[in-house]
Design a protein around this motif. Sequence first.
Motif, PDB file in Angstrom:
ATOM      1  N   HIS A 190       0.859  -1.186   0.000  1.00  0.00           N
ATOM      2  CA  HIS A 190       0.000   0.000   0.000  1.00  0.00           C
ATOM      3  C   HIS A 190       0.889   1.228   0.000  1.00  0.00           C
ATOM      4  N   ASP A 191       0.753   2.016  -1.044  1.00  0.00           N
ATOM      5  CA  ASP A 191       1.432   3.302  -1.145  1.00  0.00           C
ATOM      6  C   ASP A 191       0.675   4.113  -2.179  1.00  0.00           C
ATOM      7  N   PRO A 192      -0.028   5.166  -1.751  1.00  0.00           N
ATOM      8  CA  PRO A 192      -0.854   5.919  -2.695  1.00  0.00           C
ATOM      9  C   PRO A 192      -0.072   6.638  -3.782  1.00  0.00           C
ATOM     10  N   TYR A 193       1.253   6.707  -3.619  1.00  0.00           N
ATOM     11  CA  TYR A 193       2.075   7.404  -4.613  1.00  0.00           C
ATOM     12  C   TYR A 193       2.725   6.452  -5.614  1.00  0.00           C
ATOM     13  N   VAL A 194       2.423   5.174  -5.511  1.00  0.00           N
ATOM     14  CA  VAL A 194       2.987   4.181  -6.430  1.00  0.00           C
ATOM     15  C   VAL A 194       1.904   3.761  -7.418  1.00  0.00           C
ATOM     16  N   SER A 195       2.192   3.909  -8.697  1.00  0.00           N
ATOM     17  CA  SER A 195       1.234   3.554  -9.740  1.00  0.00           C
ATOM     18  C   SER A 195       1.183   2.041  -9.912  1.00  0.00           C
ATOM     19  N   ALA A 196       0.160   1.571 -10.626  1.00  0.00           N
ATOM     20  CA  ALA A 196       0.038   0.140 -10.904  1.00  0.00           C
ATOM     21  C   ALA A 196       1.246  -0.356 -11.704  1.00  0.00           C
ATOM     22  N   ALA A 197       1.716   0.471 -12.629  1.00  0.00           N
ATOM     23  CA  ALA A 197       2.879   0.082 -13.434  1.00  0.00           C
ATOM     24  C   ALA A 197       4.126  -0.032 -12.566  1.00  0.00           C
ATOM     25  N   ASP A 198       4.300   0.915 -11.647  1.00  0.00           N
ATOM     26  CA  ASP A 198       5.457   0.858 -10.749  1.00  0.00           C
ATOM     27  C   ASP A 198       5.378  -0.365  -9.836  1.00  0.00           C
ATOM     28  N   ALA A 199       4.167  -0.667  -9.355  1.00  0.00           N
ATOM     29  CA  ALA A 199       3.996  -1.838  -8.495  1.00  0.00           C
ATOM     30  C   ALA A 199       4.333  -3.119  -9.254  1.00  0.00           C
ATOM     31  N   ALA A 200       3.908  -3.183 -10.510  1.00  0.00           N
ATOM     32  CA  ALA A 200       4.217  -4.360 -11.325  1.00  0.00           C
ATOM     33  C   ALA A 200       5.723  -4.502 -11.505  1.00  0.00           C
ATOM     34  N   GLU A 201       6.399  -3.383 -11.689  1.00  0.00           N
ATOM     35  CA  GLU A 201       7.854  -3.425 -11.838  1.00  0.00           C
ATOM     36  C   GLU A 201       8.526  -3.896 -10.550  1.00  0.00           C
ATOM     37  N   LEU A 202       7.937  -3.520  -9.401  1.00  0.00           N
ATOM     38  CA  LEU A 202       8.462  -3.968  -8.116  1.00  0.00           C
ATOM     39  C   LEU A 202       8.138  -5.436  -7.846  1.00  0.00           C
ATOM     40  N   GLY A 203       7.155  -5.979  -8.573  1.00  0.00           N
ATOM     41  CA  GLY A 203       6.758  -7.363  -8.375  1.00  0.00           C
ATOM     42  C   GLY A 203       5.806  -7.562  -7.219  1.00  0.00           C
ATOM     43  N   VAL A 204       5.008  -6.534  -6.914  1.00  0.00           N
ATOM     44  CA  VAL A 204       4.063  -6.609  -5.801  1.00  0.00           C
ATOM     45  C   VAL A 204       2.665  -6.287  -6.318  1.00  0.00           C
ATOM     46  N   ARG A 205       1.665  -6.624  -5.498  1.00  0.00           N
ATOM     47  CA  ARG A 205       0.292  -6.278  -5.850  1.00  0.00           C
ATOM     48  C   ARG A 205      -0.152  -5.084  -5.020  1.00  0.00           C
ATOM     49  N   PRO A 206      -0.540  -3.996  -5.685  1.00  0.00           N
ATOM     50  CA  PRO A 206      -0.981  -2.821  -4.927  1.00  0.00           C
ATOM     51  C   PRO A 206      -2.382  -3.030  -4.371  1.00  0.00           C
ATOM     52  N   VAL A 207      -2.604  -2.628  -3.123  1.00  0.00           N
ATOM     53  CA  VAL A 207      -3.898  -2.789  -2.475  1.00  0.00           C
ATOM     54  C   VAL A 207      -4.201  -1.546  -1.647  1.00  0.00           C
ATOM     55  N   GLU A 208      -5.460  -1.402  -1.279  1.00  0.00           N
ATOM     56  CA  GLU A 208      -5.838  -0.333  -0.370  1.00  0.00           C
ATOM     57  C   GLU A 208      -5.358  -0.671   1.039  1.00  0.00           C
ATOM     58  N   LEU A 209      -5.332   0.327   1.893  1.00  0.00           N
ATOM     59  CA  LEU A 209      -4.789   0.150   3.238  1.00  0.00           C
ATOM     60  C   LEU A 209      -5.548  -0.917   4.019  1.00  0.00           C
ATOM     61  N   ALA A 210      -6.861  -0.891   3.955  1.00  0.00           N
ATOM     62  CA  ALA A 210      -7.662  -1.862   4.705  1.00  0.00           C
ATOM     63  C   ALA A 210      -7.377  -3.281   4.249  1.00  0.00           C
ATOM     64  N   GLU A 211      -7.224  -3.480   2.937  1.00  0.00           N
ATOM     65  CA  GLU A 211      -6.946  -4.817   2.424  1.00  0.00           C
ATOM     66  C   GLU A 211      -5.561  -5.288   2.844  1.00  0.00           C
ATOM     67  N   LEU A 212      -4.614  -4.369   2.887  1.00  0.00           N
ATOM     68  CA  LEU A 212      -3.258  -4.739   3.300  1.00  0.00           C
ATOM     69  C   LEU A 212      -3.280  -5.400   4.679  1.00  0.00           C
ATOM     70  N   PHE A 213      -4.025  -4.791   5.608  1.00  0.00           N
ATOM     71  CA  PHE A 213      -4.051  -5.323   6.974  1.00  0.00           C
ATOM     72  C   PHE A 213      -4.915  -6.576   7.073  1.00  0.00           C
ATOM     73  N   ALA A 214      -5.984  -6.621   6.331  1.00  0.00           N
ATOM     74  CA  ALA A 214      -6.896  -7.761   6.436  1.00  0.00           C
ATOM     75  C   ALA A 214      -6.349  -9.014   5.767  1.00  0.00           C
ATOM     76  N   GLN A 215      -5.525  -8.869   4.726  1.00  0.00           N
ATOM     77  CA  GLN A 215      -5.091 -10.007   3.931  1.00  0.00           C
ATOM     78  C   GLN A 215      -3.668 -10.481   4.218  1.00  0.00           C
ATOM     79  N   SER A 216      -2.924  -9.739   5.019  1.00  0.00           N
ATOM     80  CA  SER A 216      -1.505 -10.073   5.231  1.00  0.00           C
ATOM     81  C   SER A 216      -1.303 -10.893   6.495  1.00  0.00           C
ATOM     82  N   ASP A 217      -0.385 -11.857   6.409  1.00  0.00           N
ATOM     83  CA  ASP A 217       0.068 -12.554   7.608  1.00  0.00           C
ATOM     84  C   ASP A 217       1.039 -11.686   8.402  1.00  0.00           C
TER      85      ASP A 217
END
Length: 343
Positions: free
Chosen positions: A192-219
């Motif tokens: 979760h980073d509101p300043y990272v675009s979908a393309a940048d996230a793909a380049e990083l190899g991560v899936r961008p999510v909203e803040l609530a999903e980050l906490f609910a879905q992560s171990d």
Amino acid sequence: MSSTTRTAARRPRAAVAMKPDAAAAVLAPRSLAALAEVCALAPLPVLDDFTTDRARAALADAELLVTGWGCPPLDENVLAAAPRLRAVVHTAGSVRGHITEACWDRGIEVSSAAAANALPVAEYTVAMILLSGKRALERARDYRAERRRDDWLRTSPEVGNYGRTVGILSASLIGRRVIELLRPYDLRVLLHDPYVSAADAAELGVRPVELAELFAQSDVVSVHTPLLPATRGLVSRELLTSMRPDGVLINTSRGAVVDQDALTDVLRQDRIRAILDVTDPDTLPSGHPLWECDNALITPHLAGSQGNEWQRLVDLAVHEIGRWAAGDGFAHPVRRERLAFLA
């Protein structure tokens, strides 16, 4: 002419400004010798008070300041005493404590060793992600108490790191380095980073999510956002209570990014675990209830550079000074327009 030859022929006059104990830690004889090869250092001891006669004399000649933890603010009065000053090279991370608006108005170039300091923090974070997955600290504690091994063939399927989901809060320098170091492992990484675009996230190899999903879905959720007015208390009670049962919160950023009262409550309910290298305040009062939480590992802000890792900071500073003196500019500049997003 090589850059080495050019640098040797043009050593800018420099002074060192930081707390004496910071200098004692960071500026070992080897480090001072390396700095002396790329700049003409004013005589030590280091400057920690710009109002003294000795400091005024050093500032009058300095084209460059080598700064560190505890450097006093470079305000208008200090800059008036330093008419030749053109650059500041910081041997630590954040420059917020000493770089003022007057520096930017004057056009002073600034470099920071934040990239070098990010590496040990990222290494610590990855180590804690993996150790928490194996329940290493808890199982070691139980082993010490019971003096017998548990039955490894009956280990819970929740133990282990295969296929776990790690949530990274902020693609800061440290957050990005953590993502990079996690690539060899069989982990799913969310960001979760509101300043990272979908393309940048793909380049990083991560899936961008909203803040609530980050906490609910992560171990595991690892916090790497800088402390800014907008991020104070960002990790709220609602987010903490939404975490998976036995989820892990890792904070190596700043204690005040997390609602510490809410975290304490959730930990006392034994809902989640926490690994905290920072708290609010950084040294908790002796009677704080967090100390009583067996599911919280609290370390004394040790993730950042310490011991032999300080040499990495100086090595980067030496490289930056050499580049700047040779006319090549900084490889790690701090920009005025980016300062609002930095720690």
